[in-house]
Write a protein that holds these residues in place. Structure first.
Motif, PDB file in Angstrom:
ATOM      1  N   ARG A   1       0.587   3.903   1.833  1.00 41.31           N
ATOM      2  CA  ARG A   1       0.586   4.354   3.254  1.00 41.31           C
ATOM      3  C   ARG A   1       1.565   3.579   3.731  1.00 41.31           C
ATOM      4  NH1 ARG A   1      -4.637   4.188   6.995  1.00 41.31           N
ATOM      5  NH2 ARG A   1      -5.145   5.834   5.430  1.00 41.31           N
ATOM      6  N   SER A   2       1.811   2.455   3.587  1.00 38.30           N
ATOM      7  CA  SER A   2       2.961   1.538   4.218  1.00 38.30           C
ATOM      8  C   SER A   2       4.351   2.087   3.817  1.00 38.30           C
ATOM      9  CB  SER A   2       2.802   0.370   4.093  1.00 38.30           C
ATOM     10  OG  SER A   2       2.800  -0.070   2.729  1.00 38.30           O
TER      11      SER A   2
ATOM     12  N   SER B   1       1.042  -1.143   0.000  1.00 39.85           N
ATOM     13  CA  SER B   1      -0.022  -0.083   0.132  1.00 39.85           C
ATOM     14  C   SER B   1       0.838   1.219  -0.052  1.00 39.85           C
ATOM     15  CB  SER B   1      -0.773  -0.067   1.294  1.00 39.85           C
ATOM     16  OG  SER B   1      -0.184   0.126   2.456  1.00 39.85           O
TER      17      SER B   1
ATOM     18  N   ASN C   1      -2.019   9.599  -7.175  1.00 41.23           N
ATOM     19  CA  ASN C   1      -1.208   8.337  -7.069  1.00 41.23           C
ATOM     20  C   ASN C   1      -2.000   7.344  -8.046  1.00 41.23           C
ATOM     21  OD1 ASN C   1      -4.037   8.187  -6.024  1.00 41.23           O
ATOM     22  ND2 ASN C   1      -3.484   6.581  -4.423  1.00 41.23           N
TER      23      ASN C   1
ATOM     24  N   LEU D   1       4.869   4.826   2.239  1.00 40.08           N
ATOM     25  CA  LEU D   1       5.061   6.416   2.827  1.00 40.08           C
ATOM     26  C   LEU D   1       5.608   6.337   4.307  1.00 40.08           C
ATOM     27  CD1 LEU D   1       4.790   9.500   2.391  1.00 40.08           C
ATOM     28  CD2 LEU D   1       2.426   9.102   3.178  1.00 40.08           C
ATOM     29  N   LEU D   2       5.135   5.730   5.230  1.00 43.74           N
ATOM     30  CA  LEU D   2       5.492   5.563   6.655  1.00 43.74           C
ATOM     31  C   LEU D   2       7.080   5.048   6.747  1.00 43.74           C
ATOM     32  CD1 LEU D   2       2.452   4.045   8.397  1.00 43.74           C
ATOM     33  CD2 LEU D   2       3.103   6.303   8.601  1.00 43.74           C
TER      34      LEU D   2
END
Length: 333
Positions: free
Chosen positions: A99-100, A97, A260, A102-103
């Motif tokens: 999000r993962s 993902s 995205n 980006l973290l």
């Protein structure tokens, strides 16, 4: 200096061997980039070859520390890109993902900034930012550079060519000893380019492109600290990638398109379709980075009383932006 030249030769050879090994591994494990309607290639091609760049950089940076050409804290900051490379490799195999990813990027960027502390405060158009705001801008900049390099790695040879241009420009202006991280990076990219030149036998993949973007951003910060020259100046050779990616993103946002969402509307992608070849576009970006933005960097480095780095970056980049918009960057998909 002889030891440094030997180290650079070793970096190049290791990058060549590691990239060659990644091709065999990708075929064995079926890690192939299958062409689709958004692709710029027409046949299944191994991906993940950026492992060659990562391996070359690791060996080169470790050698530079051992030979006392680079401090351990700078090497550690650059090494913060390794988790990004690992996540990129996993994403090449099994999609993760956004999000993962980006973290992980934010954590790595924050760790690198901590290792490089105390950070130089940013001055933009004569206004000096607070240390806290400067750190926030640096953090956002590293994460953006990490992602934009991934966006710009879409045709054969372009990402490796830009990496080589950046390292060469830094070394030509500041000298090998000041720009040792940049020249190591350039030689590692050159080793990868042996197999990525058109028609590419392997693609960089997220393992390489995200690592490259992170490495450039952190190495540019190190150049700022070492030379006491503005970070904006050291980003000049990366301007073709920064401007193409940023302008394309802004146009897409203004047209209310999801940032995205996969697309083929970067200026370099439009150009490659117009000329029906990757080589001329990749070479053109390399030449612009080296002989336009690189020369601007060289001139400004010796004329500290000239235009501010921010104004110079915008003026030098204006023709590039105009051409990109005229081509339909962000609109032509």
């Amino acid at each position: 200096m002889l030891t440094l030249y030997i180290l650079l030769l070793v970096v190049f050879l290791i990058a060549v061997l590691a990239t060659r090994g990644s091709i065999a591994w990708a075929h064995h494990r079926n890690i192939l980039d299958q062409p689709n309607h958004r692709s710029s290639h027409s046949r299944p091609t191994p991906r993940g070859g950026g492992i060659g760049i990562v391996t070359g950089c690791v060996v080169g940076i470790a050698g530079a520390v051992a030979l006392d050409f680079l401090s351990i804290h700078v090497a550690a900051a650059l090494a913060c890109g390794l988790p990004i490379a690992v996540v990129g490799y996993i994403d090449d195999r099994h999609s993760l993902s956004a999000r993962s990813r980006l973290l992980v990027q934010i954590f790595c960027a924050a760790s690198a900034l901590w290792l490089l502390s105390p950070l130089t405060t940013l001055t933009i158009f004569g206004t000096t930012l607070s240390p806290e705001l400067s750190a926030a801008v640096y953090l956002i900049g590293i994460v953006w550079m990490t992602n934009l390099y991934n966006f710009m790695d879409g045709i054969d040879g372009i990402a490796a060519g830009q990496a080589i241009a950046i390292g060469l420009c830094w070394a030509a202006v500041a000298g090998l000893t000041h720009a040792v991280a940049g020249i190591v990076f350039a030689l590692a990219a050159a080793g990868f380019l042996v197999f990525n030149r058109p028609p590419a036998k392997v693609f960089m993949g997220d393992v390489g492109s995200a690592f490259c973007g992170f490495f450039i951003a952190v190495a540019a910060l190190q150049m700022q600290q070492t030379t006491q020259k503005s970070l904006i100046l050291w980003l000049l050779p990366a301007a073709p990638f920064i401007l193409d990616a940023t302008v394309t993103l802004l146009v897409r946002l203004m047209r209310k398109q999801r940032p995205n969402e996969a697309h083929r509307s970067h200026a370099y992608q439009i150009l490659s379709r117009k000329v029906r070849a990757h080589g001329p576009v990749s070479l053109g970006y390399f030449l612009i980075a080296t002989f336009w933005f690189g020369l601007v960097l060289w001139w400004r480095f010796g004329h500290s009383d000239a235009l501010s780095p921010e104004a110079l970056f915008l003026l030098a980049g204006l023709p590039f932006v105009v051409v990109g918009l005229a081509l339909g960057a962000g609109r032509n998909n």
